[in-house]
Structures are given as C-alpha cells and as structure tokens.
Design a protein around this motif. Structure first.
Motif, PDB file in Angstrom:
ATOM      1  N   PRO A 223       0.825  -1.222   0.000  1.00 49.21           N
ATOM      2  CA  PRO A 223       0.000   0.000   0.000  1.00 49.21           C
ATOM      3  C   PRO A 223       0.854   1.265   0.000  1.00 49.21           C
ATOM      4  CG  PRO A 223      -0.823  -1.588   1.597  1.00 49.21           C
ATOM      5  CD  PRO A 223       0.500  -2.117   1.117  1.00 49.21           C
ATOM      6  N   LYS A 224       0.207   2.380  -0.261  1.00 46.17           N
ATOM      7  CA  LYS A 224       0.931   3.653  -0.320  1.00 46.17           C
ATOM      8  C   LYS A 224       1.456   4.040   1.058  1.00 46.17           C
ATOM      9  CE  LYS A 224      -1.873   7.632   0.730  1.00 46.17           C
ATOM     10  NZ  LYS A 224      -2.223   8.985   0.303  1.00 46.17           N
ATOM     11  N   ARG A 225       2.372   4.966   1.085  1.00 48.61           N
ATOM     12  CA  ARG A 225       2.956   5.447   2.344  1.00 48.61           C
ATOM     13  C   ARG A 225       1.868   5.952   3.272  1.00 48.61           C
ATOM     14  NH1 ARG A 225       7.131   9.748   0.159  1.00 48.61           N
ATOM     15  NH2 ARG A 225       6.899  10.487   2.299  1.00 48.61           N
ATOM     16  N   GLY A 226       2.033   5.670   4.555  1.00 50.64           N
ATOM     17  CA  GLY A 226       1.066   6.144   5.529  1.00 50.64           C
ATOM     18  C   GLY A 226       1.013   5.253   6.751  1.00 50.64           C
ATOM     19  N   ILE A 227       0.050   5.529   7.609  1.00 54.81           N
ATOM     20  CA  ILE A 227      -0.134   4.801   8.865  1.00 54.81           C
ATOM     21  C   ILE A 227      -1.449   4.027   8.770  1.00 54.81           C
ATOM     22  CG2 ILE A 227      -0.156   4.992  11.373  1.00 54.81           C
ATOM     23  CD1 ILE A 227       2.357   6.158   9.947  1.00 54.81           C
ATOM     24  N   TYR A 228      -1.427   2.773   9.208  1.00 54.27           N
ATOM     25  CA  TYR A 228      -2.566   1.869   9.040  1.00 54.27           C
ATOM     26  C   TYR A 228      -2.854   1.088  10.318  1.00 54.27           C
ATOM     27  CZ  TYR A 228      -1.713   2.442   3.989  1.00 54.27           C
ATOM     28  OH  TYR A 228      -1.534   2.952   2.730  1.00 54.27           O
ATOM     29  N   ALA A 229      -4.119   0.708  10.482  1.00 57.35           N
ATOM     30  CA  ALA A 229      -4.497  -0.300  11.466  1.00 57.35           C
ATOM     31  C   ALA A 229      -4.317  -1.658  10.806  1.00 57.35           C
ATOM     32  CB  ALA A 229      -5.942  -0.108  11.902  1.00 57.35           C
ATOM     33  N   VAL A 230      -3.616  -2.581  11.478  1.00 52.09           N
ATOM     34  CA  VAL A 230      -3.274  -3.859  10.851  1.00 52.09           C
ATOM     35  C   VAL A 230      -3.441  -5.014  11.839  1.00 52.09           C
ATOM     36  CG1 VAL A 230      -1.587  -2.749   9.338  1.00 52.09           C
ATOM     37  CG2 VAL A 230      -0.817  -3.755  11.498  1.00 52.09           C
ATOM     38  N   TYR A 247       9.326   6.690   5.218  1.00 55.31           N
ATOM     39  CA  TYR A 247      10.740   7.026   5.321  1.00 55.31           C
ATOM     40  C   TYR A 247      11.126   7.663   6.656  1.00 55.31           C
ATOM     41  CZ  TYR A 247      10.702   6.181   0.297  1.00 55.31           C
ATOM     42  OH  TYR A 247      10.558   5.612  -0.944  1.00 55.31           O
ATOM     43  N   ASN A 248      10.217   7.670   7.625  1.00 59.63           N
ATOM     44  CA  ASN A 248      10.497   8.271   8.935  1.00 59.63           C
ATOM     45  C   ASN A 248      11.064   9.688   8.809  1.00 59.63           C
ATOM     46  OD1 ASN A 248       9.708   5.911  10.332  1.00 59.63           O
ATOM     47  ND2 ASN A 248      11.724   5.008  10.011  1.00 59.63           N
ATOM     48  N   PRO A 249      10.343  10.602   8.189  1.00 60.07           N
ATOM     49  CA  PRO A 249      10.898  11.929   7.881  1.00 60.07           C
ATOM     50  C   PRO A 249      11.243  12.765   9.107  1.00 60.07           C
ATOM     51  CG  PRO A 249       8.531  11.898   7.493  1.00 60.07           C
ATOM     52  CD  PRO A 249       8.935  10.476   7.733  1.00 60.07           C
ATOM     53  N   THR A 250      10.642  12.451  10.254  1.00 64.14           N
ATOM     54  CA  THR A 250      10.942  13.225  11.466  1.00 64.14           C
ATOM     55  C   THR A 250      12.413  13.127  11.844  1.00 64.14           C
ATOM     56  OG1 THR A 250       8.686  12.888  12.264  1.00 64.14           O
ATOM     57  CG2 THR A 250      10.339  13.523  13.902  1.00 64.14           C
ATOM     58  N   PHE A 251      13.063  12.005  11.471  1.00 63.89           N
ATOM     59  CA  PHE A 251      14.449  11.762  11.875  1.00 63.89           C
ATOM     60  C   PHE A 251      15.419  11.843  10.703  1.00 63.89           C
ATOM     61  CE2 PHE A 251      11.638   9.587  14.865  1.00 63.89           C
ATOM     62  CZ  PHE A 251      12.039  10.188  16.044  1.00 63.89           C
ATOM     63  N   GLY A 252      15.037  12.552   9.649  1.00 62.00           N
ATOM     64  CA  GLY A 252      15.945  12.761   8.535  1.00 62.00           C
ATOM     65  C   GLY A 252      15.697  11.822   7.378  1.00 62.00           C
ATOM     66  N   HIS A 253      16.483  11.981   6.345  1.00 58.72           N
ATOM     67  CA  HIS A 253      16.296  11.219   5.111  1.00 58.72           C
ATOM     68  C   HIS A 253      16.815   9.791   5.270  1.00 58.72           C
ATOM     69  CE1 HIS A 253      16.119  10.315   0.828  1.00 58.72           C
ATOM     70  NE2 HIS A 253      17.373   9.877   0.913  1.00 58.72           N
ATOM     71  N   ARG A 254      16.094   8.837   4.665  1.00 54.09           N
ATOM     72  CA  ARG A 254      16.587   7.467   4.552  1.00 54.09           C
ATOM     73  C   ARG A 254      16.439   7.036   3.102  1.00 54.09           C
ATOM     74  NH1 ARG A 254      13.676   3.609   8.403  1.00 54.09           N
ATOM     75  NH2 ARG A 254      14.782   2.082   7.126  1.00 54.09           N
ATOM     76  N   PRO A 255      17.302   6.163   2.599  1.00 54.50           N
ATOM     77  CA  PRO A 255      17.331   5.864   1.162  1.00 54.50           C
ATOM     78  C   PRO A 255      16.153   5.047   0.646  1.00 54.50           C
ATOM     79  CG  PRO A 255      18.912   4.503   2.343  1.00 54.50           C
ATOM     80  CD  PRO A 255      18.390   5.499   3.333  1.00 54.50           C
ATOM     81  N   SER A 256      15.497   4.280   1.502  1.00 51.52           N
ATOM     82  CA  SER A 256      14.387   3.446   1.040  1.00 51.52           C
ATOM     83  C   SER A 256      13.305   3.402   2.112  1.00 51.52           C
ATOM     84  CB  SER A 256      14.873   2.029   0.733  1.00 51.52           C
ATOM     85  OG  SER A 256      15.419   1.425   1.890  1.00 51.52           O
ATOM     86  N   TYR A 257      12.102   3.086   1.678  1.00 51.94           N
ATOM     87  CA  TYR A 257      10.998   3.031   2.639  1.00 51.94           C
ATOM     88  C   TYR A 257      11.102   1.785   3.512  1.00 51.94           C
ATOM     89  CZ  TYR A 257       8.474  -0.587  -0.016  1.00 51.94           C
ATOM     90  OH  TYR A 257       8.105  -1.760  -0.624  1.00 51.94           O
ATOM     91  N   SER A 258      10.423   1.822   4.630  1.00 52.57           N
ATOM     92  CA  SER A 258      10.366   0.668   5.517  1.00 52.57           C
ATOM     93  C   SER A 258       8.913   0.364   5.851  1.00 52.57           C
ATOM     94  CB  SER A 258      11.150   0.936   6.812  1.00 52.57           C
ATOM     95  OG  SER A 258      10.556   2.004   7.536  1.00 52.57           O
ATOM     96  N   ILE A 259       8.673  -0.881   6.220  1.00 54.91           N
ATOM     97  CA  ILE A 259       7.364  -1.307   6.719  1.00 54.91           C
ATOM     98  C   ILE A 259       7.569  -1.712   8.169  1.00 54.91           C
ATOM     99  CG2 ILE A 259       5.446  -2.925   6.464  1.00 54.91           C
ATOM    100  CD1 ILE A 259       6.307  -3.288   3.548  1.00 54.91           C
ATOM    101  N   GLU A 260       7.016  -0.937   9.080  1.00 51.49           N
ATOM    102  CA  GLU A 260       7.223  -1.172  10.507  1.00 51.49           C
ATOM    103  C   GLU A 260       5.881  -1.359  11.197  1.00 51.49           C
ATOM    104  OE1 GLU A 260       9.782   1.760  12.258  1.00 51.49           O
ATOM    105  OE2 GLU A 260      10.815   2.116  10.364  1.00 51.49           O
ATOM    106  N   VAL A 261       5.781  -2.436  11.962  1.00 49.90           N
ATOM    107  CA  VAL A 261       4.528  -2.769  12.636  1.00 49.90           C
ATOM    108  C   VAL A 261       4.737  -2.759  14.143  1.00 49.90           C
ATOM    109  CG1 VAL A 261       2.677  -4.454  12.905  1.00 49.90           C
ATOM    110  CG2 VAL A 261       3.818  -4.203  10.677  1.00 49.90           C
TER     111      VAL A 261
END
Length: 320
Positions: A223-230, A247-261
């Motif tokens: 799915p697209k970037r964002g926050i979800y109930a899972v 990409y956790n933009p609050t803590f600066g740039h990262r090279p690729s997206y992550s999926i964190e649950v």
C-alpha cells in the motif's frame, strides 16, 4: 487440494485422469468476482460428482508479453497465497501452468485441444472477460467455435459493487491510494502481504513504540505510504497493531521506505520469523513532526484509533 505443476509441452501422465469441471482464470487477488466464478465451478462439479479443477499460471502473462517493470508488475496474491485461498474455497485440483512464451503463443485451437479437451474437461467455467492467446480472436464468445461441442461452457457475468465492476485493476488502484478498506470490500477478505522480520533502526523502541520491521515478498503490492491499522500473524497467532509505511521523515532522510509494525501487548523476539500483515484501514499520511515528543503524542492517538477499528474486525475463512 492437489496441486499439479505443468510446463508446456506437458506429459499425459501429468494430468488428472478422470473427468473434471475446469475453471479458467489467472485470478490475481481472488476477489469477490473471481470467487463467484470459482464457486460456480465447484457447485457444478459437486452436482455431477466429479472434481473441480482450476487452471492458473505461475506468473502473470504481462511478465512474458511486456518489458518487466518492478514498479507495476506486482501481485495481489503471490502463488502461495493463491494456493491457500483456493484450498479454503474448496477447489479439488489446482493446475499451475508455467506461463512461458511457447505456452502464451499457442494457437487458440491448440490451447483448447491440449489444455481443455486434453484435460478431460466436461464443463468449462470462466468469467465473461477471460481470454486465451490473442484477445480479439480467443475469448469466451469465440470459445464455442473451438470447443466443437466437446464440452459445456458456462460464462459468469461481471460482478459489480457500487455501480462499478469488481476487478483486480480497481483493487490495485485503491491499494495504491491507501484505500485498503475499500479494497477489502471488493476482495471479500482483508488484503495482506507476506514477508519476514528484519532488524531496523530501533527508533521505535527508543520512543516506547517498538516495531517489527518487515521485509516483504519481492513481487507483492505494498500500500501507499502512511499509517494503518493492521493485524499481523506470527507463530500461528493474529495480533492487533498499527503499521507505518514510509521514510520516517521526522528523523531525517533514509534511502528506502520501511514497513514497521507496532504490535499491541506483544513483546516477543520475532526476528527472522515469517509473518503476514493484513491491512485493515488507513489512518493518516506520513508526517514530518517537529519533535520526538510531538510524534509520540500522535502515535498515542494512532494507537487508540487502531484499537477502535480493530475491535470491530472479524476474520472469515479466507483470512486465516
């Protein structure tokens, strides 16, 4: 359910020897429209006392017919997930045909002779838009010409929801827009991705919201970037949580997206475990916060919203 792998040209011994009802389709997503086609085939097979077989492919024809594009060539249901849903629907035999150039370029008459008549099909069931070979020559309207009265043909008309066709394309659009709840309505179950747990930045643990970082199946649609109930399944247990794709933009740039649950009421070490993540509903877009405290405050709100949403979720037989 018996799974039979086929590579063209196949050997006669590869084929189930008795009469069957044969259901045709690639069935990516196995949405409610697909389920109607498959259930029709199962019903006819039971009435006749024979097996219901489904023919699908190991990969989408687009991988063979068009140049590979990793951004667009993704699946709603990878093959192992497709097998599981077919089994739960009650399919007796699943033929998985290797979709190669030689197979894809078969003349329509040879496809019918070898892959329908040659498989002892007494009834063929497919959706109204099923094609084989060149679509303008080989479709459900032309199938009787190639069948030559050797088997019955049952065409299932399109299924609609909210005055629009239920289709894999529509579901993909919803998922790409973050509208997973709408996609789930069309699927008839909760959309999911599979993968395994890897190490991340441990940023969530520092904030009091430890997360399982998921490395997804390489060809599955995320799915697209964002926050979800899972909901996440690990060690045969479904656990409620909330997920972030981004990409956790609050803590600066990262090279690729992550999926964190972040899982609620769960503290086990699950690094390396295979998991499945069900995307229940979209909460919000990914935001760059001014401080960690501001982020934590929003995460608390996200958790409350997720728990309320998930409290109303009931899994059905295709979800397990």
């Amino acid at each position: 359910m018996q799974i039979i792998n086929i590579h063209h040209p196949y050997q006669t011994d590869d084929i189930y020897p008795d009469d069957i009802v044969l259901v045709l389709g690639f069935f990516d997503g196995i949405h409610r429209g697909h389920q109607e086609v498959i259930n029709k085939g199962i019903k006819i097979a039971k009435e006749r006392g024979i097996k219901c077989a489904v023919m699908t492919f190991n990969r989408h024809p687009a991988f063979v017919y068009r140049r590979f594009d990793p951004d667009t060539h993704t699946y709603l249901t990878p093959l192992d997930r497709k097998e599981d849903i077919m089994r739960r629907l009650g399919v007796d035999i699943l033929y998985e045909v290797d979709f190669t150039a030689r197979f894809g370029n078969l003349p329509p008459q040879q496809f019918v002779d070898d892959y329908i008549v040659g498989w002892h099909a007494k009834v063929v069931v497919a959706g109204f838009d099923y094609t084989y070979g060149k679509a303008d020559k080989a479709n459900m309207k032309t199938l009787p010409d190639y069948a030559k009265n050797r088997f019955e043909i049952v065409t299932v008309e399109k299924k609609e929801f909210q005055n629009d066709k239920i289709s894999s394309t529509r579901i993909r659009r919803y998922i790409s827009e973050g509208k997973v709840a709408e996609a789930n309505e069309l699927l008839g179950y909760l959309y999911e991705i599979s993968g395994f747990v890897i190490h991340g930045d441990a940023r969530g643990r520092e904030l009091g919201y430890p997360t399982a970082n998921i490395y997804p199946h390489p060809y599955i649609m995320v799915p697209k970037r964002g926050i979800y109930a899972v909901k996440l399944k690990v060690n045969n247990e479904w656990i409620d949580g909330m997920a972030s794709i981004g990409y956790n933009p609050t803590f600066g740039h990262r090279p690729s997206y992550s999926i964190e649950v972040h899982l609620f009421n769960f503290k086990e070490d699950i690094y390396g475990e295979d998991v499945r993540v069900k995307w229940v509903d979209y909460l919000r877009d990914e935001i760059k916060f001014n401080s960690a405290d501001e982020l934590i405050q929003r995460l608390e709100q996200d958790e409350l919203e997720s728990k309320e949403i998930l409290s109303n979720v009931t899994l059905n037989k295709l979800d397990y």
